[in-house]
Design a protein around this motif. Sequence first.
Motif, PDB file in Angstrom:
ATOM      1  N   LEU A 139       0.062  21.929  15.293  1.00  0.00           N
ATOM      2  CA  LEU A 139       0.867  22.799  16.153  1.00  0.00           C
ATOM      3  C   LEU A 139       1.202  22.108  17.474  1.00  0.00           C
ATOM      4  O   LEU A 139       2.324  22.234  17.978  1.00  0.00           O
ATOM      5  N   ARG A 140       0.241  21.408  18.048  1.00  0.00           N
ATOM      6  CA  ARG A 140       0.503  20.674  19.282  1.00  0.00           C
ATOM      7  C   ARG A 140       1.597  19.629  19.060  1.00  0.00           C
ATOM      8  O   ARG A 140       2.479  19.458  19.900  1.00  0.00           O
ATOM      9  N   PHE A 141       1.493  18.924  17.935  1.00  0.00           N
ATOM     10  CA  PHE A 141       2.490  17.909  17.621  1.00  0.00           C
ATOM     11  C   PHE A 141       3.874  18.531  17.534  1.00  0.00           C
ATOM     12  O   PHE A 141       4.849  18.010  18.085  1.00  0.00           O
ATOM     13  N   SER A 142       3.975  19.676  16.847  1.00  0.00           N
ATOM     14  CA  SER A 142       5.261  20.351  16.689  1.00  0.00           C
ATOM     15  C   SER A 142       5.785  20.828  18.036  1.00  0.00           C
ATOM     16  O   SER A 142       6.988  20.730  18.317  1.00  0.00           O
ATOM     17  N   TYR A 143       4.888  21.333  18.880  1.00  0.00           N
ATOM     18  CA  TYR A 143       5.305  21.833  20.193  1.00  0.00           C
ATOM     19  C   TYR A 143       5.848  20.704  21.063  1.00  0.00           C
ATOM     20  O   TYR A 143       6.926  20.819  21.654  1.00  0.00           O
ATOM     21  N   PHE A 144       5.112  19.597  21.173  1.00  0.00           N
ATOM     22  CA  PHE A 144       5.558  18.490  22.018  1.00  0.00           C
ATOM     23  C   PHE A 144       6.754  17.762  21.414  1.00  0.00           C
ATOM     24  O   PHE A 144       7.504  17.110  22.129  1.00  0.00           O
ATOM     25  N   LEU A 145       6.924  17.887  20.093  1.00  0.00           N
ATOM     26  CA  LEU A 145       8.130  17.360  19.464  1.00  0.00           C
ATOM     27  C   LEU A 145       9.354  18.045  20.042  1.00  0.00           C
ATOM     28  O   LEU A 145      10.342  17.395  20.399  1.00  0.00           O
ATOM     29  N   ASN A 146       9.294  19.373  20.167  1.00  0.00           N
ATOM     30  CA  ASN A 146      10.419  20.101  20.750  1.00  0.00           C
ATOM     31  C   ASN A 146      10.631  19.729  22.209  1.00  0.00           C
ATOM     32  O   ASN A 146      11.752  19.480  22.640  1.00  0.00           O
ATOM     33  N   THR A 147       9.543  19.671  22.974  1.00  0.00           N
ATOM     34  CA  THR A 147       9.675  19.442  24.408  1.00  0.00           C
ATOM     35  C   THR A 147      10.341  18.107  24.694  1.00  0.00           C
ATOM     36  O   THR A 147      11.395  18.036  25.348  1.00  0.00           O
ATOM     37  N   TYR A 148       9.760  17.023  24.201  1.00  0.00           N
ATOM     38  CA  TYR A 148      10.227  15.698  24.596  1.00  0.00           C
ATOM     39  C   TYR A 148      11.386  15.198  23.746  1.00  0.00           C
ATOM     40  O   TYR A 148      12.261  14.489  24.244  1.00  0.00           O
ATOM     41  N   LEU A 149      11.415  15.574  22.474  1.00  0.00           N
ATOM     42  CA  LEU A 149      12.580  15.208  21.671  1.00  0.00           C
ATOM     43  C   LEU A 149      13.793  16.004  22.126  1.00  0.00           C
ATOM     44  O   LEU A 149      14.912  15.474  22.191  1.00  0.00           O
ATOM     45  N   GLY A 150      13.589  17.285  22.470  1.00  0.00           N
ATOM     46  CA  GLY A 150      14.694  18.099  22.974  1.00  0.00           C
ATOM     47  C   GLY A 150      15.262  17.534  24.263  1.00  0.00           C
ATOM     48  O   GLY A 150      16.486  17.474  24.444  1.00  0.00           O
ATOM     49  N   ILE A 151      14.394  17.117  25.177  1.00  0.00           N
ATOM     50  CA  ILE A 151      14.852  16.502  26.426  1.00  0.00           C
ATOM     51  C   ILE A 151      15.663  15.243  26.135  1.00  0.00           C
ATOM     52  O   ILE A 151      16.723  15.011  26.728  1.00  0.00           O
ATOM     53  N   ALA A 152      15.173  14.428  25.201  1.00  0.00           N
ATOM     54  CA  ALA A 152      15.864  13.181  24.865  1.00  0.00           C
ATOM     55  C   ALA A 152      17.243  13.456  24.258  1.00  0.00           C
ATOM     56  O   ALA A 152      18.225  12.782  24.605  1.00  0.00           O
ATOM     57  N   ILE A 153      17.341  14.445  23.359  1.00  0.00           N
ATOM     58  CA  ILE A 153      18.628  14.749  22.723  1.00  0.00           C
ATOM     59  C   ILE A 153      19.612  15.304  23.746  1.00  0.00           C
ATOM     60  O   ILE A 153      20.800  14.943  23.748  1.00  0.00           O
ATOM     61  N   TYR A 187      -0.260  34.700  19.957  1.00  0.00           N
ATOM     62  CA  TYR A 187      -1.587  35.195  19.593  1.00  0.00           C
ATOM     63  C   TYR A 187      -2.659  34.675  20.547  1.00  0.00           C
ATOM     64  O   TYR A 187      -3.553  35.424  20.962  1.00  0.00           O
ATOM     65  N   THR A 188      -2.573  33.405  20.921  1.00  0.00           N
ATOM     66  CA  THR A 188      -3.613  32.807  21.769  1.00  0.00           C
ATOM     67  C   THR A 188      -3.529  33.248  23.227  1.00  0.00           C
ATOM     68  O   THR A 188      -4.405  32.887  24.018  1.00  0.00           O
ATOM     69  N   THR A 189      -2.486  33.984  23.601  1.00  0.00           N
ATOM     70  CA  THR A 189      -2.474  34.535  24.956  1.00  0.00           C
ATOM     71  C   THR A 189      -3.510  35.646  25.113  1.00  0.00           C
ATOM     72  O   THR A 189      -3.908  35.969  26.234  1.00  0.00           O
ATOM     73  N   GLN A 190      -3.950  36.229  23.992  1.00  0.00           N
ATOM     74  CA  GLN A 190      -4.912  37.319  24.031  1.00  0.00           C
ATOM     75  C   GLN A 190      -6.212  37.000  23.288  1.00  0.00           C
ATOM     76  O   GLN A 190      -7.215  37.687  23.487  1.00  0.00           O
ATOM     77  N   HIS A 191      -6.198  35.985  22.444  1.00  0.00           N
ATOM     78  CA  HIS A 191      -7.362  35.697  21.605  1.00  0.00           C
ATOM     79  C   HIS A 191      -7.600  34.188  21.563  1.00  0.00           C
ATOM     80  O   HIS A 191      -6.725  33.388  21.907  1.00  0.00           O
ATOM     81  N   LEU A 192      -8.794  33.808  21.077  1.00  0.00           N
ATOM     82  CA  LEU A 192      -9.079  32.406  20.818  1.00  0.00           C
ATOM     83  C   LEU A 192      -8.341  31.965  19.554  1.00  0.00           C
ATOM     84  O   LEU A 192      -8.054  32.777  18.667  1.00  0.00           O
ATOM     85  N   PHE A 193      -8.036  30.674  19.478  1.00  0.00           N
ATOM     86  CA  PHE A 193      -7.323  30.141  18.318  1.00  0.00           C
ATOM     87  C   PHE A 193      -8.225  30.237  17.088  1.00  0.00           C
ATOM     88  O   PHE A 193      -9.350  29.718  17.093  1.00  0.00           O
ATOM     89  N   PRO A 194      -7.775  30.897  16.000  1.00  0.00           N
ATOM     90  CA  PRO A 194      -8.676  31.184  14.872  1.00  0.00           C
ATOM     91  C   PRO A 194      -8.775  30.080  13.824  1.00  0.00           C
ATOM     92  O   PRO A 194      -9.585  30.198  12.904  1.00  0.00           O
ATOM     93  N   PHE A 195      -7.965  29.043  13.916  1.00  0.00           N
ATOM     94  CA  PHE A 195      -7.932  28.031  12.858  1.00  0.00           C
ATOM     95  C   PHE A 195      -8.646  26.757  13.304  1.00  0.00           C
ATOM     96  O   PHE A 195      -9.083  26.631  14.453  1.00  0.00           O
ATOM     97  N   ASN A 196      -8.710  25.778  12.389  1.00  0.00           N
ATOM     98  CA  ASN A 196      -9.471  24.570  12.676  1.00  0.00           C
ATOM     99  C   ASN A 196      -8.676  23.593  13.549  1.00  0.00           C
ATOM    100  O   ASN A 196      -7.494  23.816  13.838  1.00  0.00           O
ATOM    101  N   GLU A 197      -9.338  22.522  13.943  1.00  0.00           N
ATOM    102  CA  GLU A 197      -8.735  21.563  14.876  1.00  0.00           C
ATOM    103  C   GLU A 197      -7.546  20.833  14.267  1.00  0.00           C
ATOM    104  O   GLU A 197      -6.591  20.495  14.967  1.00  0.00           O
ATOM    105  N   THR A 198      -7.590  20.586  12.940  1.00  0.00           N
ATOM    106  CA  THR A 198      -6.484  19.883  12.287  1.00  0.00           C
ATOM    107  C   THR A 198      -5.183  20.670  12.400  1.00  0.00           C
ATOM    108  O   THR A 198      -4.126  20.117  12.733  1.00  0.00           O
TER     109      THR A 198
END
Length: 342
Positions: A120-134, A104-115
Amino acid sequence: MDRRNPQVSNSMAMTSQVLYLVSSNNATYNSTNCSDIMKERNPKVEIFLMTLLTCVFIFGTIFNSLAVWVFCFKMKKWTETRVFMMNLLFSDCCLLFTLPFRIYTTQHLFPFNETFCNALRFSYFLNTYLGIAIITLISIDRYVAIKFPMRAGTLRSPKKAALACGIVWLLFFATRLYLELGTDLQFRDSSRCFRKVTTKPLKRALYFTVFGSCIPMVILIFCSTQIIWTLKKKEKMSINEEKNIEKTISIVKTNLAIFLLCFLPLSIGNIVRFVIESISVNCYLLKAINDFVHVAQGLSDLNCCLDSICYYFVAKEFWEKASLFPRFTKQLIQDQTNESSI
């Protein structure tokens, strides 16, 4: 006796103040102008990412759903493979959760609050760095099994695999908690949740790249090359064993190539961006590097699909339990069983 003209002194003072104000205004203008440039959208990048992330979401959902069905509901025995795969599967599901919002954010601004953006950022980086570690732990486990076959029984066990994964989880959560509570987060822009729009170099990005990506990459390359070298030196007892060894070597090479494809561009991009931001070069160059990193992040998301192909489907336990295609997989089960015994 030093006698200065008061008018000259006042004129010099006023000139200094004007120069100071002009330079300050220019710096503010340049900073603001550069920030605006960083926020500009690149239509080509956005279309590419929207297409790529949509494909990752569709195929990642299919592959990971099959993996959930097998690993969670069909397998009974806990093995090292199952422990690692369950952790890798969870990290991939965390990525899948973020993909609709990233598309959605590739075409629009993020519609929800900072929290919610932070979650979402936490979940995304969880995959990136935890996936690399596993993935790195899987490589180490294979290295131990093949390089030290006589000691593998004592060095490897499901409990030790679970302990290693637990340590990785603990380190990740401790690091993220420290960053969330103990550092300045003013650089964030929740309206552009998944993009870095500030020109300020972030040491955290460099630390995560070095310790969370580059060092595991070196370990993975070392383990993979040692596995290949050991298998090539192994004395072949039969033609069938030689074929199985060749298949295993191909699997290891493919896994390494996919890992480098997914994460090497992102690591290089983060390091180059940090260096360029530190020396304060042209804003348009910063924007180009930032777009490259954004594309590299999309490429790293491919691991959500490729993990399924390169790890789930080479596990002997998976094929033994995957009865969805019994006629189709009879020969594959036998092949995977032979490869796992090497």
